[in-house]
Design an enzyme around this catalytic site. Structure first.
Site, PDB file in Angstrom:
ATOM      1  N   ASP A 191     -10.779 -17.477 -17.444  1.00 19.29           N
ATOM      2  CA  ASP A 191      -9.941 -16.988 -16.350  1.00 19.29           C
ATOM      3  C   ASP A 191      -8.842 -17.970 -15.967  1.00 19.29           C
ATOM      4  OD1 ASP A 191     -11.028 -14.512 -15.721  1.00 19.29           O
ATOM      5  OD2 ASP A 191     -12.579 -15.359 -14.450  1.00 19.29           O
TER       6      ASP A 191
HETATM    7  C1  BGC Z   1     -12.885 -20.181 -11.565  1.00 19.63           C
HETATM    8  C2  BGC Z   1     -13.360 -19.292 -12.665  1.00 19.63           C
HETATM    9  C3  BGC Z   1     -13.503 -17.908 -12.144  1.00 19.63           C
HETATM   10  C4  BGC Z   1     -12.249 -17.442 -11.444  1.00 19.63           C
HETATM   11  C5  BGC Z   1     -12.489 -16.072 -10.853  1.00 19.63           C
HETATM   12  C6  BGC Z   1     -11.648 -19.624 -10.936  1.00 19.63           C
HETATM   13  O1  BGC Z   1     -11.257 -20.423  -9.874  1.00 19.63           O
HETATM   14  O2  BGC Z   1     -12.667 -21.467 -12.076  1.00 19.63           O
HETATM   15  O3  BGC Z   1     -14.581 -19.773 -13.191  1.00 19.63           O
HETATM   16  O4  BGC Z   1     -13.771 -17.048 -13.200  1.00 19.63           O
HETATM   17  O5  BGC Z   1     -11.881 -18.341 -10.460  1.00 19.63           O
HETATM   18  O6  BGC Z   1     -11.589 -15.669  -9.932  1.00 19.63           O
HETATM   19  C1  NOJ Z   2     -16.527 -17.030 -14.367  1.00 21.23           C
HETATM   20  C2  NOJ Z   2     -16.095 -15.597 -14.451  1.00 21.23           C
HETATM   21  O1  NOJ Z   2     -16.999 -14.792 -13.728  1.00 21.23           O
HETATM   22  C3  NOJ Z   2     -16.041 -15.144 -15.885  1.00 21.23           C
HETATM   23  O2  NOJ Z   2     -15.579 -13.822 -15.957  1.00 21.23           O
HETATM   24  C4  NOJ Z   2     -15.158 -16.054 -16.679  1.00 21.23           C
HETATM   25  O3  NOJ Z   2     -15.183 -15.625 -18.015  1.00 21.23           O
HETATM   26  C5  NOJ Z   2     -15.593 -17.501 -16.559  1.00 21.23           C
HETATM   27  N1  NOJ Z   2     -15.680 -17.859 -15.166  1.00 21.23           N
HETATM   28  C6  NOJ Z   2     -14.661 -18.465 -17.262  1.00 21.23           C
HETATM   29  O4  NOJ Z   2     -13.446 -18.581 -16.608  1.00 21.23           O
END
Ligand code: BGC
Ligand code: NOJ
Length: 814
Positions: A487
C-alpha cells in the site's frame, strides 16, 4: 522472558501477570455480535460493524493504553475497600491473577483479601449478546459482606460520530430501566430500531446510567465515587454519557461461593413494533425479555458455553497435525486457525490497533483471508466471496474496502490499487478447491451493487484478469495504479503536502510506473483461471489465459530480472526500483516470494538465485525484511514507503505477511529446511520466550516485527488483523506439510525439514476424513503414496468411491 504459558490441552493461553508489555487480547463472538477483550478486561463490543453499530465505548491511544472495558468491582462493605479482579482499572496487587484466553472466551480471575473472583466472558453461538459469568468465593475464615458492581459505557452507535460530534451527542443519550435491566436507546425515538441492554441475574440494589453520577467529576474508572461510597445513585441518563452499572450485594459465609451473570446484548425490533404501547415512546421489550431471561439462568449459560466449545472442537478438527515441532502443532492445530477466524470476521477493521472506524473489509485483504478460513466454514466463505464480488466495479477494478454492515464499497481510503482484482480470482480458486462447489461461478453478482448489472461470478473473474491486460505500461508490465500489495509504494502520488493521504492523493496520470509484483500475481491468478476454465470445459479460453501468462513470464524475464533477484517496480520516470543500481531499496521481498511461488524462474535458475539473494540480503533471526537497504530519507517519487523511519512497517520492517510467500517459494525450489526455518523465525509461539522483546501476544501473528535498521529490532506491532494469519496457515499446511487442496482431490506433497522423520495429520476434506501418515525414507521430496494400503500414481488422492467417509493415506518421502 514470558508472561504466561500455553495450555495446549485446553487450547488456552494462560497469562499469569496482568502487566503484559501490551494488552494481550482475544475476540469474543464469531458471527454477528463481537467483542474485543484484553487480559485486564479492557475492550468493547459491537454488532456486525465496529463503526456503525458500536455498543460500548473505547478510547484508543489512551493513558494507560488500555482503559475502558467490561469492569467488575468488588467492595468489602465492612472495610470499604474496593478492587477489580481483572486488575484494571484499580490496579491492586492481586494474588493468583490469571487470564485464560481460549477459543471464543476469556476467563479472568484473581484473589484479593481472601475473596476469589473469576469471570468467564463469551458470546453464545447464534445470539447477539455477551455473557459475563462471575463466580465469587469467600476463602476467608469469616463472613464477607460484599457489593459487586458491573460497569460499561455505552457508545452512541456510530463510533466515529460518537468520538467527534459532541455538540450534538451530549444531548441525545437516553435509557430506560425496567426490572433492573438497563436499556440503552439513544436515537431509538427517531430512526433507529435497535437498542442495547445490560442485565444482571442478582437482585439489583441500585444502578447508575449517567457516567458522572457513577464516577464523580474529575475521577476515572480506577476510583468511581459511587463504588467508593458503596452505593449507586439510580441515575437516569439524559444526554451526556450513558453507562450501565449494577450493584448487587453478596453475603458469603466462609467457603461459600456465588455466581452472578451479567448479559450485555443488542436487539432489533420490527419498525412497526418499536414501541409498547404503540403510541408511546417506551421500548417494546416483548421479544427481548425471553432472551434476557434465558441467559440469566446459569444452566442455560453452561449449555451455551458447552455448545461454543463443541463448535470450536469441530472447526479445529478439520485439520490437525502431529509434527516433531511443538510450535508448528500448536499454531496449526489451535492458534493460527483461530486467528484466521478473526481475520475472516474483522478483515482489518477492529483490533487494538485498528480503531474500527478507519477501515472496513478490504477487497485484497478479505480475499486473502479466505486462504486460511475457507476450510472452516465454507458457506460463510461463499457468502463473503459474493459480497466482495458485488463491490467490484464494471472495469474489473475494485473499491479497496467495503462496510460490513451495508456491504457497500467505501471510497474513503481510495481505489485503483491495481493488484486488487486478482485476489478475487485467488479467493474463488481457494473456495473451489476446498469445496468442489462449481455452482458458485454461475451465481449472478452485480457490479458496484447496482441492481440490473448482475453477471455470473465467472465473468467477474474474467474482468479481473482483463483489468491488468487493459493496463500495461511501457515495458509491458502491469501499471501499478495507486499501489499494489504494498500500500505504501505510491508511485503516482508525489505528495509534498503535510497530512495528505498517501492512499488517495494522485499527482500523476499513472501511465508509466509499473509493478513486477502485479506481474507475478497475474501469472499466479492467470494459471488458476486457466485451470478453472479448463474444468468448465472452456479449453480455448484456458489456452488463451496460459498464453497471456507465458507472455507475462517472458516480460518478467526481460524487464523484471536484475541479475540476482527480481526487480520490484519502475517508477514514474521509468527508473528501476529494487535493483542493484538503486542507492537504497536495492532488493525487495515481495517479488522474490511471489514470482517464485507463482512458478516464475523455476525452470531457468532464477528462482533458486532469487531465494539465495533473500537468504543473503533480507533474512534475519527475527524474520525476513521487506527491503534493503532501508530508505533513509523521504523520496517524493516513492510515497509512503519512505515516510517510515528505517526498520518500521513497509520501510524495511519484517512484514510478516509476505514471509510465507518466501516459505512457499522455498518449497517450490525444494528446500524444506529453509522453508521451515523461516516459518519458525516469525512463529509467535516459537518467540514466546522473548516476549519482553516481541511484546505482542505469543499466540497470534503480528503484522510487523521491527527490522534490523530499527533500534527496536525484533519488536512486534499490530497483532491479530493481518494477512500473515492466512498466508502462514496456508504456507505451513498446504506447502510445507504439503496437504494441498486441488480442483480434483487432495494432493500430498510435503517439503519438510530433512531432520524430520515424518509427521501425521488428519484432514476432513469434502466430507471425507483423511488420516495421513508421512514417513521419510530418504532426504528428498519425492512422494510415493498408498491409499488404504494400495499404491497410487502421482500425488493426488481422489475422492473415495462408494461413499466411504474415511481414508488412510501413507506417504513415503525419498
Ligand atoms: C500502512 C499499511 C496499510 C495502509 C492502509 C499504511 O499507513 O503502512 O500497512 O496497508 O496504511 O491504509
Ligand atoms: C496492510 C494492508 O491491510 C494490506 O492490504 C497491505 O497489503 C499491507 N498492509 C502492505 O502494505
Amino acid at each position: 522472558m514470558k508472561f504466561g504459558y500455553f495450555d495446549d490441552e485446553k487450547r488456552e493461553y494462560v497469562i499469569t501477570r496482568p502487566d503484559t508489555p501490551l494488552p494481550w487480547i482475544n475476540y469474543l463472538g464469531c458471527q454477528a455480535y463481537f467483542g474485543i477483550i484484553s487480559n485486564t478486561a479492557g475492550g468493547y463490543s459491537f454488532y456486525r460493524d465496529a463503526r456503525l453499530r458500536r455498543l460500548t465505548r473505547y478510547r484508543y491511544n489512551n493513558v494507560p493504553y488500555d482503559l475502558s472495558g467490561r469492569y467488575i468491582y468488588l467492595r468489602d462493605d465492612e472495610s470499604g475497600e474496593f478492587w477489580s479482579s481483572s486488575w484494571q482499572p484499580t490496579q491492586h496487587d492481586l494474588e493468583d491473577y490469571t487470564c485464560r484466553h481460549g477459543m471464543g472466551y476469556t476467563l479472568i480471575g484473581s484473589r484479593y483479601c481472601g475473596i476469589a473472583a473469576h469471570t468467564n466472558y463469551f458470546v453464545p453461538l447464534d445470539e447477539n449478546l455477551e455473557i459475563w459469568q462471575l463466580t465469587i468465593a469467600n476463602q476467608r475464615s469469616r463472613r464477607a459482606s460484599l457489593s459487586v458492581f458491573s460497569s460499561i459505557e455505552f457508545c452512541l452507535w456510530d463510533a466515529q460520530d460518537d468520538a467527534t460530534n459532541f455538540q450534538r451527542n451530549f444531548s441525545i443519550g437516553q435509557v430506560e430501566i425496567e426490572d433492573g435491566v438497563i436499556y440503552h436507546k439513544t436515537e431509538y425515538r427517531e430512526r433507529r430500531d435497535h437498542f442495547a441492554y445490560f442485565a444482571c441475574s442478582g437482585k439489583v440494589e441500585a444502578f447508575d446510567t449517567q457516567r458522572e453520577a457513577f464516577l464523580g467529576p474529575y475521577r476515572s474508572w480506577d476510583k468511581p465515587a459511587a463504588v467508593e461510597r458503596g452505593r449507586l445513585t439510580n441515575s437516569i441518563a439524559h444526554g451526556w454519557a450513558p453507562i450501565g452499572a449494577h450493584q448487587v450485594k453478596a453475603e458469603l459465609a466462609p467457603g461459600e461461593s456465588r455466581q452472578l451473570i451479567f448479559v450485555l446484548g443488542y436487539h432489533e425490533n420490527p419498525r412497526e413494533q418499536k414501541f409498547d404501547p404503540p403510541e408511546s415512546q417506551t421500548l417494546n421489550k416483548k421479544s427481548v425479555k425471553p432472551v434476557i431471561a434465558k441467559y440469566l439462568d446459569s444452566a442455560q449459560v453452561e449449555a451455551a458455553f458447552e455448545k461454543l466449545r463443541q463448535y470450536w472442537d469441530g472447526l479445529l478438527a478439520i485439520c490437525q497435525v502431529e509434527t516433531p515441532d511443538v510450535h508448528t502443532n500448536r499454531m496449526v492445530n489451535i492458534w493460527n486457525a483461530y486467528q484466521c477466524m478473526a481475520t475472516f470476521n474483522m478483515s482489518r477493521s477492529a483490533s487494538f490497533y485498528e480503531s474500527g472506524i478507519g477501515r472496513g473489509l478490504g477487497f485484497r485483504d478479505s480475499n486473502q483471508d479466505l486462504l486460511g478460513f475457507v476450510h472452516m466454514v465454507p458457506s460463510r466463505a461463499r457468502e463473503r466471496i459474493l459480497d466482495l464480488a458485488a463491490t467490484q466495479l464494471p472495469t474489473g477494478g475494485a473499491y479497496h474496502q467495503y462496510q460490513p454492515l451495508t456491504k457497500r464499497g467505501n471510497n474513503d481510503i481510495g481505489g485503483n490499487f491495481n493488484d486488487d482484482p486478482h485476489w478475487l480470482i485467488l479467493g474463488v480458486a481457494a473456495y473451489l478447491k476446498e469445496t468442489g462447489d462449481w455452482s458458485i461461478l454461475d451465481e449472478p453478482v452485480p457490479y458496484d451493487n447496482n441492481p440490473g448489472s448482475e453477471q455470473p461470478l465467472y465473468e467477474h473473474l474474467q474482468r479481473s484478469f482483463k483489468y491488468t491486460l487493459d493496463r500495461l505500461g511501457p515495458h509491458g508490465l502491469p501499471l501499478i495504479g495507486r499501489a499494489d500489495w504494498n500500500d505504501c509504494l505510491n508511485l503516482n502520488c508525489f505528495s509534498d503536502t503535510p497530512g495528505q493521504s498517501f492512499q488517495t492523493t494522485t499527482n500523476k496520470d499513472g501511465k508509466v510506473a509499473e509493478s513486477v509484483f502485479i506481474a507475478g500475481l497475474f501469472v499466479l491468478a492467470g494459471r488458476e483461471l486457466a485451470e478453472i476454465a479448463q474444468c468448465r470445459g472452456l479449453a480455448q479460453e484456458a489456452n488463451d489465459y496460459l498464453a497471456q501468462v507465458a507472455a507475462m513470464e517472458d516480460t518478467i524475464r526481460q524487464h523484471g530480472w536484475d541479475g540476482e533477484w527480481f526487480l520490484r517496480a519502475y517508477d514514474d520516470f521509468g527508473r528501476k526500483i529494487g535493483s542493484k543500481e538503486c542507492l537504497e531499496g536495492k532488493i525487495f521481498i515481495e517479488t522474490q516470494g511471489f514470482c517464485v511461488l507463482a512458478g516464475v524462474g523455476l525452470d531457468d535458475g532464477r528462482a533458486v538465485k532469487s531465494m539465495e539473494s533473500v537468504a543473503q540480503y533480507l533474512a534475519t533471526e527475527h524474520g525476513i525484511i521487506l527491503q534493503q537497504p532501508a530508505y533513509s530519507k523521504y523520496y517524493l517519487e516513492l510515497g509512503e514507503i519512505s515516510s517510515y523511519p528505517p526498520g518500521y512497517k513497509e520501510n524495511a520492517g519484517i512484514f510478516c505477511h509476505n514471509n510465507p510467500w518466501v516459505m512457499i517459494a522455498e518449497t517450490r525450489v525444494g528446500s524444506g529446511d529453509r522453508a521451515h526455518d523461516y516459518y519458525s523465525r516469525i512463529n509467535p509461539s516459537a518467540r514466546e520466550a522473548i516476549s519482553d522483546l516481541h511484546r505482542c501476544e505469543p499466540y497470534v501473528y503480528a503484522q510487523m516485527i521491527a527490522g534490523r535498521d530499527a533500534p527496536t529490532f525484533g519488536e512486534a506491532k499490530n497483532s491479530w488483523l493481518t494477512g500473515t494469519a492466512a498466508w502462514n496457515y496456508y504456507a505451513i499446511t498446504q506447502w510445507i506439510l504439503g496437504i494441498r487442496t486441488s480442483y480434483v482431490g487432495l494432493e500430498i506433497s510435503p517439503v519438510i525439514p530433512k531432520s524430520w522423520r515424518g509427521f501425521k495429520a488428519t484432514r476432513i476434506f469434502r466430507g471425507v476424513t483423511y488420516h495421513i501418515a508421512v514417513e521419510r525414507a530418504g532426504e528428498g521430496n519425492h512422494v510415493a503414496l498408498k491409499v488404504d494400503g494400495v499404491p497410487i500414481k502421482g500425488n493426488t488422492v481422489l475422492p473415495p468411491a462408494g461413499g466411504r467417509k474415511e481414508v488412510w493415506v501413507e506417504a513415503t518421502l525419498s
